[in-house]
Structures are given as C-alpha cells and as structure tokens.
Design a protein around this motif. Sequence first.
Motif, PDB file in Angstrom:
ATOM      1  N   ALA A  52       1.057  -1.157   0.116  1.00  9.55           N
ATOM      2  CA  ALA A  52       0.156  -0.057   0.017  1.00  9.55           C
ATOM      3  C   ALA A  52       0.802   1.101  -0.079  1.00  9.55           C
ATOM      4  CB  ALA A  52      -1.032   0.209   1.125  1.00  9.55           C
ATOM      5  N   LEU A  53       0.585   1.994  -1.043  1.00  9.48           N
ATOM      6  CA  LEU A  53       1.622   3.044  -1.145  1.00  9.48           C
ATOM      7  C   LEU A  53       0.878   4.408  -0.651  1.00  9.48           C
ATOM      8  CD1 LEU A  53       3.334   2.859  -4.652  1.00  9.48           C
ATOM      9  CD2 LEU A  53       4.258   2.486  -2.346  1.00  9.48           C
ATOM     10  N   VAL A  54       1.121   5.091   0.342  1.00  5.48           N
ATOM     11  CA  VAL A  54       0.535   6.350   0.979  1.00  5.48           C
ATOM     12  C   VAL A  54       1.163   7.541   0.141  1.00  5.48           C
ATOM     13  CG1 VAL A  54      -0.113   7.649   2.739  1.00  5.48           C
ATOM     14  CG2 VAL A  54      -0.300   5.141   3.117  1.00  5.48           C
ATOM     15  N   ILE A  55       0.463   8.214  -0.795  1.00  2.00           N
ATOM     16  CA  ILE A  55       1.184   9.319  -1.412  1.00  2.00           C
ATOM     17  C   ILE A  55       0.451  10.711  -1.275  1.00  2.00           C
ATOM     18  CG2 ILE A  55       1.657   7.665  -3.350  1.00  2.00           C
ATOM     19  CD1 ILE A  55      -0.560   8.392  -5.003  1.00  2.00           C
ATOM     20  N   GLY A  56       0.914  11.659  -1.687  1.00  2.00           N
ATOM     21  CA  GLY A  56       0.525  12.916  -1.511  1.00  2.00           C
ATOM     22  C   GLY A  56       0.824  13.868  -2.638  1.00  2.00           C
ATOM     23  N   HIS A  57       1.933  14.758  -2.380  1.00  2.00           N
ATOM     24  CA  HIS A  57       2.687  15.530  -3.316  1.00  2.00           C
ATOM     25  C   HIS A  57       2.789  14.749  -4.498  1.00  2.00           C
ATOM     26  CE1 HIS A  57       4.822  18.644  -5.479  1.00  2.00           C
ATOM     27  NE2 HIS A  57       6.101  17.840  -5.093  1.00  2.00           N
ATOM     28  N   GLY A  58       2.389  15.150  -5.588  1.00  2.00           N
ATOM     29  CA  GLY A  58       2.606  14.510  -7.180  1.00  2.00           C
ATOM     30  C   GLY A  58       1.968  12.964  -6.946  1.00  2.00           C
ATOM     31  N   ALA A  59       0.629  13.293  -6.547  1.00  2.00           N
ATOM     32  CA  ALA A  59       0.123  12.047  -6.548  1.00  2.00           C
ATOM     33  C   ALA A  59      -0.207  11.394  -7.910  1.00  2.00           C
ATOM     34  CB  ALA A  59      -1.431  11.999  -5.972  1.00  2.00           C
ATOM     35  N   GLU A  60      -0.388  12.201  -8.893  1.00  2.00           N
ATOM     36  CA  GLU A  60      -0.604  11.515 -10.387  1.00  2.00           C
ATOM     37  C   GLU A  60       0.750  10.836 -10.878  1.00  2.00           C
ATOM     38  OE1 GLU A  60      -3.368  10.294 -11.915  1.00  2.00           O
ATOM     39  OE2 GLU A  60      -4.212  10.884 -10.180  1.00  2.00           O
ATOM     40  N   GLU A  61       1.617  11.556 -10.729  1.00  2.00           N
ATOM     41  CA  GLU A  61       3.184  11.278 -10.801  1.00  2.00           C
ATOM     42  C   GLU A  61       3.612   9.985 -10.470  1.00  2.00           C
ATOM     43  OE1 GLU A  61       7.152  13.572 -12.142  1.00  2.00           O
ATOM     44  OE2 GLU A  61       5.840  14.375 -10.720  1.00  2.00           O
ATOM     45  N   MET A  62       3.119   9.964  -9.040  1.00  2.00           N
ATOM     46  CA  MET A  62       3.620   8.691  -8.231  1.00  2.00           C
ATOM     47  C   MET A  62       2.858   7.482  -8.738  1.00  2.00           C
ATOM     48  SD  MET A  62       5.640   8.868  -5.716  1.00  2.00           S
ATOM     49  CE  MET A  62       5.264   7.517  -4.713  1.00  2.00           C
ATOM     50  N   ARG A  63       1.637   7.522  -9.318  1.00  2.00           N
ATOM     51  CA  ARG A  63       0.761   6.358  -9.590  1.00  2.00           C
ATOM     52  C   ARG A  63       1.142   5.999 -10.908  1.00  2.00           C
ATOM     53  NH1 ARG A  63      -4.014   9.614  -7.794  1.00  2.00           N
ATOM     54  NH2 ARG A  63      -5.002   8.504  -6.036  1.00  2.00           N
ATOM     55  N   LYS A  64       1.785   7.067 -11.674  1.00  2.00           N
ATOM     56  CA  LYS A  64       2.379   6.718 -13.199  1.00  2.00           C
ATOM     57  C   LYS A  64       3.611   5.865 -12.659  1.00  2.00           C
ATOM     58  CE  LYS A  64       3.676   8.484 -17.524  1.00  2.00           C
ATOM     59  NZ  LYS A  64       3.770   9.868 -18.378  1.00  2.00           N
ATOM     60  N   ALA A  65       4.375   6.141 -11.985  1.00  2.00           N
ATOM     61  CA  ALA A  65       5.477   5.633 -11.910  1.00  2.00           C
ATOM     62  C   ALA A  65       5.476   4.335 -11.251  1.00  2.00           C
ATOM     63  CB  ALA A  65       6.586   6.573 -11.045  1.00  2.00           C
ATOM     64  N   ALA A  66       4.671   4.123 -10.205  1.00  2.00           N
ATOM     65  CA  ALA A  66       4.207   3.030  -9.545  1.00  2.00           C
ATOM     66  C   ALA A  66       3.894   1.918 -10.578  1.00  2.00           C
ATOM     67  CB  ALA A  66       3.211   3.143  -8.453  1.00  2.00           C
ATOM     68  N   GLN A  67       3.120   2.276 -11.621  1.00  2.00           N
ATOM     69  CA  GLN A  67       2.814   1.089 -12.632  1.00  2.00           C
ATOM     70  C   GLN A  67       3.919   0.425 -12.978  1.00  2.00           C
ATOM     71  OE1 GLN A  67      -0.235   0.108 -13.443  1.00  2.00           O
ATOM     72  NE2 GLN A  67      -1.045   1.372 -11.956  1.00  2.00           N
ATOM     73  N   LYS A  68       5.254   0.994 -13.026  1.00  2.00           N
ATOM     74  CA  LYS A  68       6.256   0.350 -13.766  1.00  2.00           C
ATOM     75  C   LYS A  68       6.951  -0.576 -12.507  1.00  2.00           C
ATOM     76  CE  LYS A  68       7.294   3.959 -17.095  1.00  2.00           C
ATOM     77  NZ  LYS A  68       8.380   4.822 -17.565  1.00  2.00           N
ATOM     78  N   PHE A  69       7.227   0.044 -11.332  1.00  2.00           N
ATOM     79  CA  PHE A  69       8.081  -0.643 -10.378  1.00  2.00           C
ATOM     80  C   PHE A  69       7.054  -1.441  -9.187  1.00  2.00           C
ATOM     81  CE2 PHE A  69       7.771   3.493  -8.440  1.00  2.00           C
ATOM     82  CZ  PHE A  69       7.387   3.478  -7.166  1.00  2.00           C
ATOM     83  N   ALA A  70       5.741  -1.288  -9.261  1.00  2.00           N
ATOM     84  CA  ALA A  70       4.806  -1.901  -8.308  1.00  2.00           C
ATOM     85  C   ALA A  70       3.515  -1.990  -8.776  1.00  2.00           C
ATOM     86  CB  ALA A  70       4.941  -1.153  -6.824  1.00  2.00           C
ATOM     87  N   PRO A  71       3.406  -2.458 -10.141  1.00  2.00           N
ATOM     88  CA  PRO A  71       2.014  -2.560 -10.710  1.00  2.00           C
ATOM     89  C   PRO A  71       0.925  -3.033 -10.015  1.00  2.00           C
ATOM     90  CG  PRO A  71       3.556  -4.257 -11.582  1.00  2.00           C
ATOM     91  CD  PRO A  71       4.134  -3.521 -10.659  1.00  2.00           C
ATOM     92  N   LYS A  72       1.152  -3.833  -9.208  1.00  2.00           N
ATOM     93  CA  LYS A  72      -0.069  -4.488  -8.203  1.00  2.00           C
ATOM     94  C   LYS A  72      -0.227  -3.820  -6.795  1.00  2.00           C
ATOM     95  CE  LYS A  72       0.815  -9.163  -9.900  1.00  2.00           C
ATOM     96  NZ  LYS A  72       1.120 -10.697  -9.496  1.00  2.00           N
ATOM     97  N   ALA A  73       0.649  -2.660  -6.622  1.00  2.00           N
ATOM     98  CA  ALA A  73       0.379  -1.833  -5.452  1.00  2.00           C
ATOM     99  C   ALA A  73      -0.954  -1.092  -5.219  1.00  2.00           C
ATOM    100  CB  ALA A  73       1.589  -1.236  -5.126  1.00  2.00           C
ATOM    101  N   GLU A  74      -1.419  -0.970  -4.194  1.00  2.00           N
ATOM    102  CA  GLU A  74      -2.545   0.011  -4.060  1.00  2.00           C
ATOM    103  C   GLU A  74      -2.220   1.447  -3.862  1.00  2.00           C
ATOM    104  OE1 GLU A  74      -6.639  -1.496  -2.521  1.00  2.00           O
ATOM    105  OE2 GLU A  74      -5.149  -2.994  -1.554  1.00  2.00           O
ATOM    106  N   SER A  75      -2.638   2.495  -4.245  1.00  2.00           N
ATOM    107  CA  SER A  75      -2.227   3.802  -3.841  1.00  2.00           C
ATOM    108  C   SER A  75      -3.527   4.440  -2.890  1.00  2.00           C
ATOM    109  CB  SER A  75      -1.956   4.737  -4.879  1.00  2.00           C
ATOM    110  OG  SER A  75      -1.000   4.245  -5.915  1.00  2.00           O
TER     111      SER A  75
END
Length: 454
Positions: A52-75
């Motif tokens: 589970a990734l808890v994100i804030g600043h740059g949330a969309e950028e984080m989600r996009k990046a996470a698709q590459k290194f943690a595609p199954k992670a929930e944000s």
Amino acid sequence: MSQRSCLSVILAAGEGTRMKSALPKVLHKIAGLPMVAHVVKAAEAAGAGDQALVIGHGAEEMRKAAQKFAPKAESFVQEKRLGTAHAVLAARDAISRGYDDILVMFGDTPLIDPAVLIAARLKLAKGAAVVVIGFRPPNPAGYGRLIEKAGKLLAIREEKDCTDEEKKITFCNAGMMAVAGKQALKLLDAVGHHNAKGEYYLTDIVEIAAAQGLDVVASEASFENALGINNRAELAGAEGIWQTRRRREAMLSGVTLIAPETVFFSHDTEIGADTIVEPNVWFGPGVKIAEGAKIHAFSHIEGATIASNCDVGPFARLRPGADLKQKAKVGNFCEVKQAVIEEGAKVNHLTYIGDARIGAGANIGAGTITCNYDGYSKFFTDIGEGAFIGSNSSLVAPVTIGKGGYIASGSVITESVPEDALAFGRARQRTLAGKGKELRERFASAAAAKKAAG
C-alpha cells in the motif's frame, strides 16, 4: 514465515522540499531506480505479498511511476499531512483486510535490507504486537531514543523530551515498524494529537501497546539500512553506499573490477563470472553480460545484451537494443544501437551501427556508418556472414550486403550487394599534375591580400 500474510504500508507522501525539485522526493533515483522502488523490492523480498503506497505531493506522477515498479500496489492519498500515524491510516482499507503482519516503511529509506524486515516479522511471529526497528547512528543527536527495560520497549522518547541520562542512549528510532495485523487498527485509532503540533505520531503506539499489556520490542538494523534521504547530498551518499555494496557482490561472484570505485552499476545489471571490467565503466538499466566478457575502460552501456567472451571498448557506447553474440567485438569510439552483432563479428574503430544486423565473422572497417534515419523514419541494414566493409563507408538503409560481400573503402552504398560481390560506390579519382602547387600559391596570395586590406 511463508504461511503468514504480510502487507507493507509505504509512506511516500512527503513533499521533499529540501530536494529543491519539482519531482516528488521518493521518485529520485538510486542506481537508476526510484528510491521508493528500492523500498518496495525490499518489502517483497521480506515476504510482503501486498503493498500500500501512501502518496500525497505529485500523486498522479507517483501513480504513473508505480505502474512500472509496483504494478500491483494500491495507492492511498493522504489529503492532509497530520503526522505519521495519520499517514498509515490513509491505508485503512488495506490494513483492515486481516493480514498477519503489517510492515510500516518509508519511501525515502532505499538501503533497507530485506533481512532487517524478516527479523522484525519473526518477532511478530513469536508473539510481539509491535516491533520497532532501531539503529545506532554515529551521532545520536536529534534522533528519538528507544527506552528499553528487561528486553521490552517502553517508549520512544524524542530528544527534546529526554532526561540527561536518556540522552546518553545510542539506540535510536529508525522510524520503521512491524505491527501485528490483528492489533494494528486498534493501536492506530488510539493515537491522539495532544502535542505541540497537533499531529498523530506513529511512535505513540509503543506506549499505547505497552499500557495494554502487549509485547513491544525493538529490532536492530545497521546505520546504513536506516539511512533516510532528505536532500541531494544524502541522495549521492546513498548512491555511493549502494554502489559499494553492488561492487563487492559482483567481485565475490567472480567478476574482476580493476578499479571498483570507478565502476557504476544499475539496479538490474546482470554480469557473469570471469568478466573483467576496466576503470570508468558505466552500466545503465537493462544490461546483461554473460561470463568471460571483457569491458574496457570508459565504456557506457545500457539496455544491451553481451554474450560470453565478447570484447567491448575502450570508449565504446552500447545503446538500448545492442545485442552482441559470442566473441563479438565492439572497439574504441564505436556506437551500437538496436543492432545484432553476430558471433565473431568485429566493429573495431570509430563506427556507428544502428538498426542493423552484422553477420557472423563480418568485419566493419573504421569510420563506417549505417545511415538508418532520413529525418522521419528508421530503416534496416543487413550485413551477411563474413562480409567485409571497407573503412569510411556509408551504408544507406534500407540495404543488404550479402554473405561474403566486399565493400571498397570510401564507398557510399545505396543498393543491395549480392553474395560474394565487390561493390564500389565512390567517384573515380583524378590526379592533376602541378595543381597542388598552383592551389597553394592562389590561396596564399588571397590570404595576403586580405591581411593587407586590414
């Protein structure tokens, strides 16, 4: 451990203002991989099947990046920054699913070793409700101290609240925790915000759990494992530590690094035993090298596959898609991109090979280039087995040089060449007696006149 389910909650909502960057802090890279991705990989290696990734600043950028290194992670988005416990509770939906173990981690601690997390999980398996990961920094000033008694952790005391005696404690809070899943939400919901900042501190669950008679213990990690990144200088320091670890790992696995401190690996570099790497070599992402290769000094390699007993460099650049088969050679000041160099083929000097196949045993002369781009599209060059391409030749794609074909030096080849054929693609030479002297005299006179005119 394999029978215990585990969720890692990775806090990655910090703005990282000290990085002086528009990029979210945890997306800054170490060894070519965002630092938060290193944390995800460590959690996975420690048995955390879900993230589970808890994100804030740059949330969309984080989600996009996470698709590459943690595609199954929930944000999960932490809308307001009200402390670490508040951040963990942003992932309430995930925590509530009934995991045995919850790992609470930070996206800016990229050097954490999976073994540290496994050790904390083992303590949970033995009955602890909360396991706090601690470390012993060279200078404990500024860190929260771990207050222990008879093997139990009683509290985490911030330095400003420590007694003089407690300030002498060198065992400090690294921030990361392992929490029993069945206790996690109850403890987190009990955290209050009656403090100077009005925030919900994760560290408060230590005293809350202890007051409820639950077992709370500490688990020790090295200083490097707990190192957090707050600015570019610390980022560079972490890169240095990561590279030192990787170099040692490579050498212990049978790779010779002549000047280890000058060689830089990427997070996914694969390099076989008996490979020799000379000084000042940089490996970018996506490099695979088989055994027995030799990488000469000052080479730059990324996205390339190098088979056994190949010879690369010095001063070679292999770009993505370069594929060297056994005993191929790419020599000094050569660049290869999106091209296969078949077994035993040689590309020795001052050459560019792009969008091409060089057949087995072929020889590419110095200064040869494949002209693969017309400003709009890329085109392919196919050079057959045993072909010989003379120096300073330009092969204008799309073009095929047949098996055993021979290209005369200085040629511009625009049409395919059959097997075993000899091709010339240059203007006929003319030699004019005395013209050299005449030109020199003319040019000298013109230069003198220009100088006299001021």
